[in-house]
Design an enzyme around this catalytic site. Sequence first.
Site, PDB file in Angstrom:
ATOM      1  N   GLY A 150       0.829  -1.202   0.000  1.00  0.00           N
ATOM      2  CA  GLY A 150       0.000   0.000   0.000  1.00  0.00           C
ATOM      3  C   GLY A 150       0.861   1.247   0.000  1.00  0.00           C
ATOM      4  O   GLY A 150       1.966   1.279  -0.525  1.00  0.00           O
ATOM      5  N   GLY A 151       0.330   2.299   0.655  1.00  0.00           N
ATOM      6  CA  GLY A 151       1.048   3.573   0.712  1.00  0.00           C
ATOM      7  C   GLY A 151       2.385   3.457   1.419  1.00  0.00           C
ATOM      8  O   GLY A 151       3.245   4.328   1.267  1.00  0.00           O
ATOM      9  N   GLY A 383      23.605  13.692 -29.255  1.00  0.00           N
ATOM     10  CA  GLY A 383      23.055  14.278 -28.030  1.00  0.00           C
ATOM     11  C   GLY A 383      23.609  13.603 -26.790  1.00  0.00           C
ATOM     12  O   GLY A 383      23.758  14.230 -25.730  1.00  0.00           O
ATOM     13  N   ALA A 384      23.942  12.335 -26.935  1.00  0.00           N
ATOM     14  CA  ALA A 384      24.456  11.609 -25.768  1.00  0.00           C
ATOM     15  C   ALA A 384      25.847  12.106 -25.386  1.00  0.00           C
ATOM     16  O   ALA A 384      26.234  12.070 -24.220  1.00  0.00           O
ATOM     17  CB  ALA A 384      24.462  10.107 -26.048  1.00  0.00           C
TER      18      ALA A 384
HETATM   19  C1  HXC Z   1      -3.522  -4.499  11.834  1.00  0.00           C
HETATM   20  C2  HXC Z   1      -2.336  -6.316  11.102  1.00  0.00           C
HETATM   21  C3  HXC Z   1      -2.139  -5.680   9.851  1.00  0.00           C
HETATM   22  C4  HXC Z   1      -2.699  -4.392   9.657  1.00  0.00           C
HETATM   23  C5  HXC Z   1      -1.170  -7.589   9.801  1.00  0.00           C
HETATM   24  N1  HXC Z   1      -1.729  -7.495  11.024  1.00  0.00           N
HETATM   25  N2  HXC Z   1      -1.411  -6.504   9.066  1.00  0.00           N
HETATM   26  N3  HXC Z   1      -3.012  -5.709  12.081  1.00  0.00           N
HETATM   27  N4  HXC Z   1      -3.373  -3.848  10.687  1.00  0.00           N
HETATM   28  N5  HXC Z   1      -2.536  -3.716   8.516  1.00  0.00           N
HETATM   29  C6  HXC Z   1      -1.681  -8.446  12.090  1.00  0.00           C
HETATM   30  C7  HXC Z   1      -2.480  -9.690  11.772  1.00  0.00           C
HETATM   31  O1  HXC Z   1      -3.825  -9.492  12.144  1.00  0.00           O
HETATM   32  C8  HXC Z   1      -1.804 -10.707  12.665  1.00  0.00           C
HETATM   33  O2  HXC Z   1      -2.242 -10.511  13.996  1.00  0.00           O
HETATM   34  C9  HXC Z   1      -0.356 -10.290  12.628  1.00  0.00           C
HETATM   35  O3  HXC Z   1      -0.345  -8.928  12.226  1.00  0.00           O
HETATM   36  C10 HXC Z   1       0.471 -11.079  11.620  1.00  0.00           C
HETATM   37  O4  HXC Z   1      -0.198 -11.050  10.377  1.00  0.00           O
HETATM   38  P1  HXC Z   1      -0.467 -12.379   9.515  1.00  0.00           P
HETATM   39  O5  HXC Z   1      -1.512 -12.031   8.553  1.00  0.00           O
HETATM   40  O6  HXC Z   1      -0.689 -13.530  10.432  1.00  0.00           O
HETATM   41  O7  HXC Z   1       0.929 -12.569   8.812  1.00  0.00           O
HETATM   42  P2  HXC Z   1       1.226 -13.174   7.365  1.00  0.00           P
HETATM   43  O8  HXC Z   1       0.438 -14.408   7.155  1.00  0.00           O
HETATM   44  O9  HXC Z   1       2.705 -13.288   7.282  1.00  0.00           O
HETATM   45  O10 HXC Z   1       0.727 -12.079   6.317  1.00  0.00           O
HETATM   46  C11 HXC Z   1       1.367 -10.831   6.258  1.00  0.00           C
HETATM   47  C12 HXC Z   1       0.549  -9.855   5.406  1.00  0.00           C
HETATM   48  C13 HXC Z   1      -0.919  -9.848   5.923  1.00  0.00           C
HETATM   49  C14 HXC Z   1       0.587 -10.326   3.933  1.00  0.00           C
HETATM   50  C15 HXC Z   1       1.215  -8.497   5.481  1.00  0.00           C
HETATM   51  O11 HXC Z   1      -0.898  -9.617   7.326  1.00  0.00           O
HETATM   52  C16 HXC Z   1      -1.764  -8.764   5.305  1.00  0.00           C
HETATM   53  O12 HXC Z   1      -2.233  -8.909   4.168  1.00  0.00           O
HETATM   54  N6  HXC Z   1      -1.965  -7.692   6.047  1.00  0.00           N
HETATM   55  C17 HXC Z   1      -2.805  -6.583   5.576  1.00  0.00           C
HETATM   56  C18 HXC Z   1      -2.100  -5.824   4.496  1.00  0.00           C
HETATM   57  C19 HXC Z   1      -2.863  -4.586   4.114  1.00  0.00           C
HETATM   58  O13 HXC Z   1      -3.798  -4.678   3.313  1.00  0.00           O
HETATM   59  N7  HXC Z   1      -2.503  -3.469   4.747  1.00  0.00           N
HETATM   60  C20 HXC Z   1      -3.165  -2.210   4.544  1.00  0.00           C
HETATM   61  C21 HXC Z   1      -2.532  -1.605   3.326  1.00  0.00           C
HETATM   62  S1  HXC Z   1      -3.182  -0.047   2.962  1.00  0.00           S
HETATM   63  P3  HXC Z   1      -2.390 -11.714  15.040  1.00  0.00           P
HETATM   64  O14 HXC Z   1      -3.001 -11.072  16.245  1.00  0.00           O
HETATM   65  O15 HXC Z   1      -3.233 -12.750  14.402  1.00  0.00           O
HETATM   66  O16 HXC Z   1      -0.984 -12.195  15.283  1.00  0.00           O
HETATM   67  C22 HXC Z   1      -2.088   0.945   3.589  1.00  0.00           C
HETATM   68  C23 HXC Z   1      -2.458   2.369   3.378  1.00  0.00           C
HETATM   69  C24 HXC Z   1      -1.287   3.239   3.663  1.00  0.00           C
HETATM   70  O17 HXC Z   1      -1.134   0.595   4.132  1.00  0.00           O
HETATM   71  C25 HXC Z   1      -1.547   4.550   2.995  1.00  0.00           C
HETATM   72  C26 HXC Z   1      -0.426   5.486   3.210  1.00  0.00           C
HETATM   73  C27 HXC Z   1      -0.600   6.702   2.361  1.00  0.00           C
END
Ligand code: HXC
Length: 494
Positions: A150-151, A383-384
């Site tokens: 993401g961001g 040019g290069a």
């Molecule tokens: C809260 C999160 C989290 C998140 C992971 N966790 N991402 N908690 N917010 N964004 C937590 C999980 O619930 C889990 O908690 C622990 O972290 C480990 O995650 P797992 O999923 O078990 O790990 P894994 O299987 O290795 O997968 C990793 C991952 C997946 C691929 C990164 O966690 C995932 O898809 N996360 C969400 C990614 C996402 O969409 N993020 C938002 C992006 S948008 P527990 O308690 O079970 O241990 C964004 C906007 C930013 O970032 C904008 C800026 C301008």
Amino acid sequence: MQYDLEKQHKKGKLHAIERIDLLVDRGSFVEIDSGVSHDCHDFGMEGKQTPYDGVITGFGIVDGKQVGIYAQDFTVMGGSLGHAHGRKIARMIELCIESRCPCIGINDSGGARIQEGIKSLAGYGDIFFQNTIASGYIPQISIIAGPCAGGAVYSPGLTDFVFVIDKVSQMFVTGPKVVKAVMNEDVTSEQLGGAAMHAGESGVAHVFSKNEKECFQKVRMLLRSIPHCSDEHCFIKDDNAKKRKCKLDDVIPQSKTKAYDVKDIIIETFDEDSFFEIQKEFARNAVVGFAKLAGIKVGIVANQPNVMGGVLNCDASDKIARFVNYCDAFGIPLVTMVDVPGYLPGSAEEKKGIIRHGAKVLYAYSRATTPKVTLLLRKAFGGAYIAMCSKHLGADFVFAWPSAEIAVMGAQGAVDVLYAKQMSGKADKEDLRSQKIQEYNEKFLSPDIAVKLGYVDDVIKPQDTRDKLFMFLWILRNKKATPMPDKKHGNMPL
Ligand code: HXC
């Protein structure tokens, strides 16, 4: 502090604190803000423990010099970035600016902490803002040591050097599931945003490593190669570094069309083991990196005749322009080694915007006021020739090897254009062509005319390259830039 090393090791990754230990001189890390936690009450967060809110921040020493560090801990809520986590990172960058030291971010995170909603986004905004303020003032290094989605990819994208690790790093704006849903495209995480892809194809990454240990060693190497802030002087002479003749007399092949490896010239010219290449796997027709010359820290830009004849295309232009910008911001003198047949022609490159991308090289070199010394090795065409730090773009000194050829284009192409009518339908067409090619070669394909016009300062023997470059860089050690017209800033082509 209790760290959950095992949970992280199960994912085949090192823990944030182990990564910091690999990065800094033994025992030198001091943590700050370790007691900070979240203030979220929603979605089960009430009373939830988030040690250091999932990011370890502090200062350490690398080879005797201070660096600021933040390292996301995936074992704490997936290293997700909430408001406090974001503030800690932004504060760390601010502290690095104030203390004028590099800021190193170790990224391993699931992105914005979903439970904290817009406050997480505010955290990212604070970081992007500080990244931008710090740009060109202190070096900013990002290590991608896990997911970065993401961001979240945009903080690394704003920093100077992005380090990726094979099979560990993942960087993408949206993950494979979203790509499938929106684009109906099947792609793995590795294909979409793995280390190899970003190092070799997108150009987002600057340094690729096989494993975490190698990655942190390379970060330390980079820190030895660059000044630690924009005020640090690069001209620190190593009196033990000997004057020496370079074994370079036979490196350029007799045949004008035969390729060679420009890195052989770089390695022979600069101090032993000092060359640190940036974006090694990306746009390999250009080579950029840092090195030392009798102790002086320099940035090197070179065409690579071994790959696509060293031609300048869109990617190579981006690679060169960004590197030149970096060196200029930090006062790192530039040595440019030229063997370039031109900008790459063809509809594919035109559609990609070779005009816009190629213009970046012209802009970056023209604006750069850091000492600039250029060496023409062989071809410097069209040019290069101008773009590769010619006198016309403000090179302080330009030298040429006797093999240098400076012209609008190569002999064959030129003769085919100039004598098309005379040659058309003639029985002795090939004889006329060879004769005109010879004439063209004799007239243009030597550095003599450029020397007479003052576009080249001197023709030097390849064996004298190291000593000459050192001598003329040293002359420039106190160079002060001519003031620019009073303006806010220029409008660099992007
Ligand atoms: C809260 C999160 C989290 C998140 C992971 N966790 N991402 N908690 N917010 N964004 C937590 C999980 O619930 C889990 O908690 C622990 O972290 C480990 O995650 P797992 O999923 O078990 O790990 P894994 O299987 O290795 O997968 C990793 C991952 C997946 C691929 C990164 O966690 C995932 O898809 N996360 C969400 C990614 C996402 O969409 N993020 C938002 C992006 S948008 P527990 O308690 O079970 O241990 C964004 C906007 C930013 O970032 C904008 C800026 C301008």
